[in-house]
Enzyme design. Structure first.
Site, PDB file in Angstrom:
ATOM      1  N   ILE A  35      41.556  45.870  44.182  1.00  0.00           N
ATOM      2  CA  ILE A  35      40.332  45.170  44.588  1.00  0.00           C
ATOM      3  C   ILE A  35      40.573  43.670  44.453  1.00  0.00           C
ATOM      4  O   ILE A  35      40.963  43.195  43.381  1.00  0.00           O
ATOM      5  CB  ILE A  35      39.139  45.599  43.720  1.00  0.00           C
ATOM      6  CG1 ILE A  35      38.873  47.095  43.884  1.00  0.00           C
ATOM      7  CG2 ILE A  35      37.892  44.785  44.073  1.00  0.00           C
ATOM      8  CD1 ILE A  35      37.892  47.666  42.880  1.00  0.00           C
ATOM      9  N   PHE A  36      40.348  42.918  45.525  1.00  0.00           N
ATOM     10  CA  PHE A  36      40.593  41.483  45.532  1.00  0.00           C
ATOM     11  C   PHE A  36      39.312  40.719  45.237  1.00  0.00           C
ATOM     12  O   PHE A  36      38.308  40.872  45.921  1.00  0.00           O
ATOM     13  CB  PHE A  36      41.151  41.043  46.890  1.00  0.00           C
ATOM     14  CG  PHE A  36      41.351  39.548  47.005  1.00  0.00           C
ATOM     15  CD1 PHE A  36      42.246  38.888  46.174  1.00  0.00           C
ATOM     16  CD2 PHE A  36      40.648  38.813  47.943  1.00  0.00           C
ATOM     17  CE1 PHE A  36      42.435  37.512  46.277  1.00  0.00           C
ATOM     18  CE2 PHE A  36      40.834  37.441  48.069  1.00  0.00           C
ATOM     19  CZ  PHE A  36      41.730  36.785  47.222  1.00  0.00           C
ATOM     20  N   GLY A  37      39.356  39.890  44.188  1.00  0.00           N
ATOM     21  CA  GLY A  37      38.227  39.039  43.838  1.00  0.00           C
ATOM     22  C   GLY A  37      38.556  37.585  44.086  1.00  0.00           C
ATOM     23  O   GLY A  37      39.646  37.118  43.719  1.00  0.00           O
ATOM     24  N   TYR A  38      37.646  36.850  44.699  1.00  0.00           N
ATOM     25  CA  TYR A  38      37.878  35.443  45.015  1.00  0.00           C
ATOM     26  C   TYR A  38      36.695  34.564  44.606  1.00  0.00           C
ATOM     27  O   TYR A  38      36.730  33.347  44.778  1.00  0.00           O
ATOM     28  CB  TYR A  38      38.138  35.283  46.521  1.00  0.00           C
ATOM     29  CG  TYR A  38      37.007  35.818  47.378  1.00  0.00           C
ATOM     30  CD1 TYR A  38      35.963  34.992  47.790  1.00  0.00           C
ATOM     31  CD2 TYR A  38      36.966  37.155  47.755  1.00  0.00           C
ATOM     32  CE1 TYR A  38      34.923  35.483  48.555  1.00  0.00           C
ATOM     33  CE2 TYR A  38      35.935  37.658  48.518  1.00  0.00           C
ATOM     34  CZ  TYR A  38      34.912  36.819  48.918  1.00  0.00           C
ATOM     35  OH  TYR A  38      33.872  37.308  49.670  1.00  0.00           O
ATOM     36  N   GLY A  39      35.632  35.186  44.062  1.00  0.00           N
ATOM     37  CA  GLY A  39      34.472  34.462  43.565  1.00  0.00           C
ATOM     38  C   GLY A  39      34.312  34.733  42.084  1.00  0.00           C
ATOM     39  O   GLY A  39      35.247  34.544  41.301  1.00  0.00           O
ATOM     40  N   SER A  40      33.147  35.226  41.692  1.00  0.00           N
ATOM     41  CA  SER A  40      32.908  35.483  40.267  1.00  0.00           C
ATOM     42  C   SER A  40      33.799  36.580  39.708  1.00  0.00           C
ATOM     43  O   SER A  40      34.003  36.660  38.490  1.00  0.00           O
ATOM     44  CB  SER A  40      31.433  35.837  40.033  1.00  0.00           C
ATOM     45  OG  SER A  40      31.077  37.002  40.753  1.00  0.00           O
ATOM     46  N   GLU A 115      27.930  43.744  44.612  1.00  0.00           N
ATOM     47  CA  GLU A 115      28.374  43.009  45.792  1.00  0.00           C
ATOM     48  C   GLU A 115      27.644  43.415  47.073  1.00  0.00           C
ATOM     49  O   GLU A 115      27.295  42.547  47.873  1.00  0.00           O
ATOM     50  CB  GLU A 115      29.887  43.209  45.990  1.00  0.00           C
ATOM     51  CG  GLU A 115      30.723  42.804  44.789  1.00  0.00           C
ATOM     52  CD  GLU A 115      30.664  41.313  44.513  1.00  0.00           C
ATOM     53  OE1 GLU A 115      30.581  40.528  45.468  1.00  0.00           O
ATOM     54  OE2 GLU A 115      30.695  40.936  43.330  1.00  0.00           O
TER      55      GLU A 115
END
EC number: 4.3.2.7
Length: 222
Positions: A35-40, A115
């Protein structure tokens, strides 16, 4: 925040990937999902995971174009949070989390609320390049807000976005905290991790708050 030339440091761009028909699986481990996270998600995933790696995806740029009426704002004063914009020359840094076995369903159930339901994000399959092993890319799931969702705010001058961020707070905290923690993460990734949009908003906040400095002391204030 000082930024170096993105043209010299950013990896070469590839065409953006197509949306997935199902959650991408790790070919080396069929029971695993990235799973790619780019914010919080880069500093607060809030779900159990087996591994995490800092890296980047190509073909996307990060933008503060999504409205938030729960985590960082409310119905009257929506906050500004990030989404991914398809951009042939774009490169977005973040963190990929590996979930395995029972972690998969629990993580997806949690993220569906955080999300999708509360954030109005859809899912996409992206190719993630780990910072330490960019020659070994991974398929990952990313949550992306599109112009079709009701919370989408779209583009605005960085100064206007900064003003909105300074004014908003939600159940997860002040919108300024969100901005500062994301900026701190980018600094930790090193000079090769470029985000001119984020840097411009941080600079705009600095002009509005003469004593502002994106440090742990500043985070303590929000």
């Amino acid at each position: 925040m000082k930024q170096e030339s993105a043209a010299q440091n950013s990896p070469p761009a590839l065409p953006p990937p197509s949306p997935p028909t199902q959650a991408p699986r790790d070919h080396g481990d069929p029971q695993a999902l990235w799973i790619f996270g780019y914010g919080s998600l880069v500093w607060r995933p809030d779900f159990a995971y087996s591994d995490s790696r800092v890296g980047f995806v190509r073909g996307y740029s990060r933008r503060f174009w999504q409205g938030d009426t729960f985590h960082r704002g409310n119905d009257k004063m929506p906050g500004r949070v990030v989404t991914l914009l398809e951009d042939h020359e774009g490169c977005t840094w973040g963190v990929a989390y590996q979930v395995r076995g029972e972690q998969v369903s629990k993580a997806l159930k949690y993220l569906n609320v955080r999300e999708a339901v509360l954030g109005s994000y859809d899912t996409k399959e992206v190719t993630f390049y780990p910072q330490d092993t960019p020659d070994q890319p991974l398929k990952a799931l990313a949550y992306v807000a599109t112009p079709q969702n009701p919370g989408y705010l779209g583009p605005a001058p960085e100064e206007a976005i900064a003003t909105q961020i300074l004014a908003c707070r939600g159940f997860s905290g002040h919108n300024l905290e969100y901005l500062l923690r994301l900026a701190d993460f980018m600094q930790l990734c090193g000079p090769q991790a470029q985000d001119e949009h984020l840097a411009a908003i941080v600079d705009a906040v600095g002009t509005m708050l003469p004593c502002f400095c994106p440090t742990e002391q500043a985070l303590a204030l929000v």
